[in-house]
Design an enzyme around this catalytic site. Structure first.
Site, PDB file in Angstrom:
ATOM      1  N   ASP A 131       0.856  -1.168   0.112  1.00 36.49           N
ATOM      2  CA  ASP A 131       0.041  -0.182  -0.114  1.00 36.49           C
ATOM      3  C   ASP A 131       0.905   1.277  -0.055  1.00 36.49           C
ATOM      4  OD1 ASP A 131      -2.690  -1.643   0.451  1.00 36.49           O
ATOM      5  OD2 ASP A 131      -1.647  -1.873   2.424  1.00 36.49           O
ATOM      6  N   ASP A 141       0.609   5.107   1.192  1.00 39.12           N
ATOM      7  CA  ASP A 141      -0.154   6.106   2.039  1.00 39.12           C
ATOM      8  C   ASP A 141       0.641   7.490   1.998  1.00 39.12           C
ATOM      9  OD1 ASP A 141      -1.856   4.035   2.772  1.00 39.12           O
ATOM     10  OD2 ASP A 141      -0.623   3.734   4.610  1.00 39.12           O
ATOM     11  N   ASP A 167       3.850   5.286  15.362  1.00 33.62           N
ATOM     12  CA  ASP A 167       4.291   4.236  16.286  1.00 33.62           C
ATOM     13  C   ASP A 167       5.634   3.660  16.505  1.00 33.62           C
ATOM     14  OD1 ASP A 167       4.235   3.043  13.786  1.00 33.62           O
ATOM     15  OD2 ASP A 167       2.692   1.656  14.131  1.00 33.62           O
TER      16      ASP A 167
END
Length: 452
Positions: free
Chosen positions: A64, A66, A143
């Site tokens: 993916d 982003d 994170d």
């Protein structure tokens, strides 16, 4: 890191110019490039971010792409007709290009002062977070340090605010901020640490792993549907065996799959072999581009507990079919409280389990009836995984493998027609060596059909 009172991390920008990294636009989705360029041309800051940058720097192809931007979701929607806004907890823009979706997130901020949006925290857990901020604040809101690097489409450089490049070089996953606070905000970060460590062949920093045992119970508060999605990422992305071992090593397995952890704790090496071979075979199929199903995976993970519970009820006098159905319902019900496995998968799992005792019934009608069952192939593959349970189980798998290669009439002739026989009574029938010879038809007196 305490988002309520500020942050104890001071971001320090390091810019890695184009000639010092390996990211190339030819490896970036064309759809993502279109989004980046349009945002940039409209006067907004726009960066490729997160796992895509991390994977590209490691020479991997991201799944993916982003984008992080200074534009708000509403401003993104005005730029793209093919955009839809989603989410309440995190408001995002999805820009749709056919089957591909580019997720666009506005830079997250640290506090409400001077920011737009709102944040709601319950018992330390973020349940809504739509505070916009700067790229520096966005970086320290992420994170892991390896996920906090940004690819700048304006000059093709990589912007590193928290030392993510060093962590890639050291092959270590380090959490941004205080682990206790960050895991309370989102307990699923613990699972993500195990998954990324397995995928990237990295170790988890000791300080980031230390709270797993104490904070693992927080996973019970995570949405079961979200844990199902996280389980698929761990086990159906080509690194299932590594992810499983990392879950065990880090002590998280018992919080995600308690039945699996209990069964393995009993020291059944055949069960461990089944689980690891099942995951290894799944990884191999994914590497070869073959299809995989979550149903088979979860059937493997939960088999030990289902088998033991079924044997418990059979020993107490319950009929075999009812015992297996009762055991399946009990174990699946418990697991679905943690991980919301959809019914279309649990139904297949229960069928795979219930067919296992039927492989031991070697009678003509039962064998052919089993071979025509819609789940026969999955159940047979599962039987082969059970080979280490006993020599008899290994022979049973060989028997069925060979039986499927025989012409129907040859197999029928080799099988007893009566009921009540078990595999152990007939295991020598058409086993893997030579096929059984068909019986010769005795010629009646005067029958010249065989003469020339």
């Amino acid at each position: 890191m305490n988002l309520e009172s500020g942050n104890d991390i001071a971001p320090t920008l390091r810019i890695i110019p184009r000639d010092q990294h390996i990211i190339s636009r030819k490896n970036i989705s064309k759809a993502a490039l279109r989004v980046l360029y349009r945002l940039n041309e409209a006067g907004y800051a726009a960066y490729l971010v997160g796992g895509a940058v991390r994977d590209l720097l490691l020479g991997l192809q991201p799944k993916d792409f982003d984008v992080a931007t200074s534009a708000t979701p509403d401003e993104v929607k005005k730029l793209f007709r093919n955009c839809r806004l989603i989410g309440r907890r995190f408001r995002l823009a999805h820009v749709v290009f056919g089957p591909e979706i580019i997720e666009v997130a506005t830079f997250r901020g640290l506090g409400e002062e001077g920011g737009e949006g709102d944040r709601h925290i319950v018992d330390g857990r973020i349940v809504r977070d739509n505070i916009w901020g700067t790229i520096e604040e966005d970086a320290i809101r992420r994170d892991f340090r390896v996920n906090a690097m940004y690819y700048d489409i304006s000059d093709f450089s990589v912007r590193d605010y928290v030392g993510g490049m060093k962590d890639l070089q050291d092959r270590v996953l380090r959490l941004i901020g205080d682990p206790d606070i960050r895991y309370h905000e989102d307990p699923v970060r613990m699972l993500r640490a195990a998954r990324l460590a397995a995928k990237l062949d990295m170790s988890i920093e000791a300080a980031a792993m230390a709270p797993f045992e104490a904070l693992g119970p927080l996973l019970a508060d995570a949405a079961p549907a979200r844990l199902f999605d996280e389980s698929l990422k761990m086990f159906l992305s080509g690194n299932g065996l590594k992810s499983f071992r990392m879950l065990e090593q880090s002590g998280l397995l018992k919080f995600l799959f308690p039945a699996t952890a209990r069964a393995l704790k009993r020291g059944d090496e055949a069960l461990r072999s089944l689980v690891e071979h099942g995951l290894e075979n799944t990884d191999a199929r994914i590497a070869e581009g073959k299809s995989v199903t979550p149903a088979f995976l979860f059937a493997v993970l939960l088999w030990g507990e289902v088998r033991d519970v079924a044997h418990h009820w059979i020993a107490r006098g319950q009929e075999s079919t009812e015992a297996w159905a009762r055991a399946s319902a009990q174990v699946v019900g418990e697991q679905c409280q943690r991980v919301a496995i959809p019914r279309r998968f649990t139904f297949t799992m229960e069928e795979i389990w219930s067919l296992q005792p039927r492989f031991e019934q070697i009678q003509r009608k039962r064998v052919f009836r089993l071979m025509t069952h819609p789940r026969f192939r999955a159940a047979f593959d599962f039987l082969l995984l059970r080979a280490d349970e006993s020599p008899a189980m290994r022979e049973l798998g060989l028997w069925w493998a060979h039986a499927q290669q025989l012409p129907q009439e040859v197999l029928a002739a080799a099988l007893p027609a009566g009921g009540g026989s078990a595999a152990s009574d007939h295991i020598a029938a058409p086993v893997a060596g030579r096929p059984p010879r068909p019986r010769r038809r005795r010629r009646k007196p005067g029958d010249k059909s065989g003469s020339v």
